[in-house]
Design an enzyme around this catalytic site. Structure first.
Site, short mmCIF file in Angstrom:
data_model
loop_
_atom_site.label_atom_id
_atom_site.label_comp_id
_atom_site.label_asym_id
_atom_site.label_seq_id
_atom_site.Cartn_x
_atom_site.Cartn_y
_atom_site.Cartn_z
N LYS A 126 0.87 -1.18 0.00
CA LYS A 126 0.00 0.00 0.00
C LYS A 126 0.90 1.23 0.00
CE LYS A 126 -4.42 1.06 0.18
NZ LYS A 126 -5.61 0.35 -0.32
N ASP A 166 -7.00 4.41 -4.43
CA ASP A 166 -7.66 4.26 -3.13
C ASP A 166 -8.25 5.65 -2.86
OD1 ASP A 166 -7.91 2.36 -0.64
OD2 ASP A 166 -7.32 4.25 0.23
P1 NDP Z 1 -13.00 7.99 -2.30
O1 NDP Z 1 -11.95 9.00 -2.01
O2 NDP Z 1 -13.47 7.81 -3.69
O3 NDP Z 1 -14.28 8.25 -1.39
C1 NDP Z 1 -14.24 8.30 0.00
C2 NDP Z 1 -15.58 8.81 0.45
O4 NDP Z 1 -15.69 8.69 1.86
C3 NDP Z 1 -15.83 10.28 0.14
O5 NDP Z 1 -17.17 10.47 -0.20
C4 NDP Z 1 -15.48 10.96 1.45
O6 NDP Z 1 -16.08 12.23 1.63
C5 NDP Z 1 -16.07 9.96 2.41
N1 NDP Z 1 -15.56 10.12 3.76
C6 NDP Z 1 -14.29 10.21 4.18
N2 NDP Z 1 -14.25 10.34 5.52
C7 NDP Z 1 -15.53 10.31 5.93
C8 NDP Z 1 -16.17 10.38 7.20
N3 NDP Z 1 -15.44 10.51 8.31
N4 NDP Z 1 -17.52 10.31 7.25
C9 NDP Z 1 -18.27 10.16 6.12
N5 NDP Z 1 -17.72 10.09 4.89
C10 NDP Z 1 -16.38 10.17 4.81
O7 NDP Z 1 -12.42 6.61 -1.72
P2 NDP Z 1 -12.86 5.12 -2.08
O8 NDP Z 1 -14.32 5.08 -2.29
O9 NDP Z 1 -11.95 4.61 -3.12
O10 NDP Z 1 -12.47 4.33 -0.73
C11 NDP Z 1 -13.36 4.25 0.38
C12 NDP Z 1 -12.89 3.14 1.31
O11 NDP Z 1 -12.84 1.89 0.58
C13 NDP Z 1 -11.48 3.29 1.90
O12 NDP Z 1 -11.44 2.70 3.17
C14 NDP Z 1 -10.62 2.48 0.95
O13 NDP Z 1 -9.40 2.07 1.53
C15 NDP Z 1 -11.54 1.30 0.68
N6 NDP Z 1 -11.26 0.53 -0.51
C16 NDP Z 1 -11.22 1.12 -1.74
C17 NDP Z 1 -10.94 0.37 -2.86
C18 NDP Z 1 -11.03 0.95 -4.24
O14 NDP Z 1 -10.97 0.17 -5.21
N7 NDP Z 1 -11.18 2.26 -4.41
C19 NDP Z 1 -10.61 -1.07 -2.76
C20 NDP Z 1 -10.79 -1.62 -1.43
C21 NDP Z 1 -11.06 -0.82 -0.36
P3 NDP Z 1 -15.27 13.59 1.33
O15 NDP Z 1 -15.22 13.66 -0.16
O16 NDP Z 1 -16.09 14.62 1.98
O17 NDP Z 1 -13.90 13.40 1.96
#
Ligand code: NDP
Length: 445
Positions: A126, A166
């Site tokens: 990572k 990510d």
């Molecule tokens: P993104 O950056 O695309 O989206 C993250 C989202 O979570 C945003 O909408 C963000 O809002 C929101 N967020 C962050 N902190 C908070 C909080 N405290 N409360 C509510 N919402 C919050 O990331 P991903 O969707 O890619 O990743 C999300 C999760 O999934 C992570 O844990 C990542 O490690 C995991 N993951 C992702 C993979 C992938 O293929 N992308 C694969 C496997 C796991 P804002 O924009 O306001 O910050």
């Protein structure tokens, strides 16, 4: 935890001070693997647990870049190459101000077992940076990515270490990173990054894979309990890559997502989240959720509270680590939740897991439920290597099959060890055994 493992855990805490997320991830795995260690004394003899908790390599580097007004910034970049027993290091890059070594290590450790669970030949790693892309122009993001890759390129490669996206790293960032890698190395090495655009070596369904995969897993889990997602009320946290495609697949399978969130609050739309609108706001305009209620009059936007207070049968945390603590778990139970499936990495605290278990809520850990993203990344690597490209439907079918296999592996392993329905134990034991067997075979390296 057996006494020998307790000693290893104490040493992990002492050797990695100030990294609570890493400690939490290690503890969760070590608490589960006692039964496998009892059955396989050779693992203890070869000190597999000590070795598996120590990354093979950790790189920390300076990332200088210039903003649109000519001001110079210095960020910190990371790549933790955790374990390559099963294949090249593989895992995403996170750009977020909260990134530090402890976050990257926790994610790399989780990734090692997740990747093993897919049954594909990929090790765990990572990386990322404490850079905040929010509010930055495309050109600023491009300059940052170019500077980041100017150091990272020497550590990665299609057979060595294959990063992906990510949090904060999506298609735009992967494009800039790939461009700079190609320029520096003078090689069109498609397999060095996954999550690429379809125009230059990307795979169908990679963008959708993590969200779709988590929902396929939820559907398998609910079907095992006597009913699928059809007709269920679902709450999803986040509104990024994982959340958006989780919402899409829930709707396709007949469920109804009634709330989602971002870091500013949540939106509650009892008629079902309007996905077209959400995608326009988040993917195209990079806007806040408040804008949703300006377009949908009956929806309610709530800030400063948790989305988990919205009653639902199924919860899909898809935002960030430790977002469901004790209070949120209690709210979910009170709201009638019967299943929590982690789309994000480690979104549920140990206290919350205990509360959910105590109330009989089914629980799927992220290392199993969100493995669809990395699984399709491995399929992207396979297509790059053979210069093939599969259709959307074929890729989705493969993803569905992989998620069913992961589900069944967790289920069967838990049964094998006398822990029926314990997906955490099933995932940790199966992932651990696969990595341990390969490490044993490779000798002391
Ligand atoms: P993104 O950056 O695309 O989206 C993250 C989202 O979570 C945003 O909408 C963000 O809002 C929101 N967020 C962050 N902190 C908070 C909080 N405290 N409360 C509510 N919402 C919050 O990331 P991903 O969707 O890619 O990743 C999300 C999760 O999934 C992570 O844990 C990542 O490690 C995991 N993951 C992702 C993979 C992938 O293929 N992308 C694969 C496997 C796991 P804002 O924009 O306001 O910050």
């Amino acid at each position: 935890m057996p006494a020998t493992v307790e000693t290893v855990f104490a040493s992990v805490v002492a050797r990695n001070p100030g990294e609570p997320e890493f400690h939490q991830a290690v503890r969760e795995v070590l608490e589960s693997i006692g039964p496998a260690l009892a059955r396989h004394p050779e693992y203890t003899e070869a000190r597999i647990v000590e070795r598996i908790c120590e990354p093979e390599r950790q790189v920390i580097f300076r990332v200088p870049w210039e903003d649109d007004r000519g001001r110079i910034h210095t960020n910190r970049g990371f790549r933790v190459e955790f374990n390559s027993a099963l294949g090249p290091f593989k895992g995403g890059l996170r750009f977020h101000p909260s990134v530090y070594l402890g976050i990257v290590k926790f994610l790399g450790f989780e990734q090692t077992f997740k990747n093993a669970l897919t049954g594909l030949s990929i090790g765990g790693g990572k990386g990322g940076a404490d850079f905040d892309p929010k509010g930055r122009s495309d050109r600023e993001v491009m300059r940052f990515c170019q500077s980041f890759m100017t150091e990272l390129y020497r550590h990665i490669g299609a057979e060595t270490d294959v990063p992906a996206g990510d949090v904060g790293v999506g298609g735009r960032e992967i494009g800039y990173l790939f461009g700079q890698y190609k320029r520096i190395t003078n090689r069109y090495e498609s397999g060095v990054l996954t999550g690429k655009g379809l125009a230059y070596g990307g795979a169908q369904v990679r963008r959708e894979a993590t969200g779709y995969g988590a929902v396929f897993f939820a559907d398998e889990m609910l079907s095992r309990a006597g009913g699928g997602l059809d007709g269920k009320r679902v709450v999803v946290s986040g509104s990024g890559n994982v959340a958006i495609y989780a919402i899409e697949k829930v709707h396709q399978l007949g469920g109804r997502v009634v709330a989602c969130s971002d870091s500013s609050g949540y939106v509650h739309d009892d008629k079902g989240i309007d996905l077209e609108l959400l995608r326009e706001l988040k993917e195209q305009r990079r806007a806040r959720l408040d804008d949703y209620a300006r377009h949908v009059r009956h929806a309610r936007v709530v800030s400063g509270r948790t989305v988990w207070e919205v009653p639902c049968e199924v919860a899909l945390p898809c935002a960030t680590q430790n977002e469901i603590g004790g209070a949120e778990a209690a709210a979910l139970v009170a709201g009638g939740c019967v299943a929590v499936v982690e789309g994000a990495n480690m979104p549920t605290t140990p206290e919350a897991v205990r509360i959910l278990a105590g109330a009989g809520v089914r629980f799927a850990p992220g290392k199993a439920a969100n493995a669809g993203g990395v699984a399709v990344s491995a399929l992207e690597m396979r297509q790059n290597a053979s210069r093939e490209s599969w259709t959307f439907d074929e890729s989705e079918q493969r993803l569905r099959g992989i998620m069913r296999d992961i589900h069944d592996r967790c289920w069967n392993t838990a049964e094998e060890y006398g822990l029926p329905g314990d997906y955490v134990a099933g995932a940790n034991i199966d992932g651990f055994r696969r990595v341990a067997e390969a490490m044993l075979a490779h000798g002391l390296i």
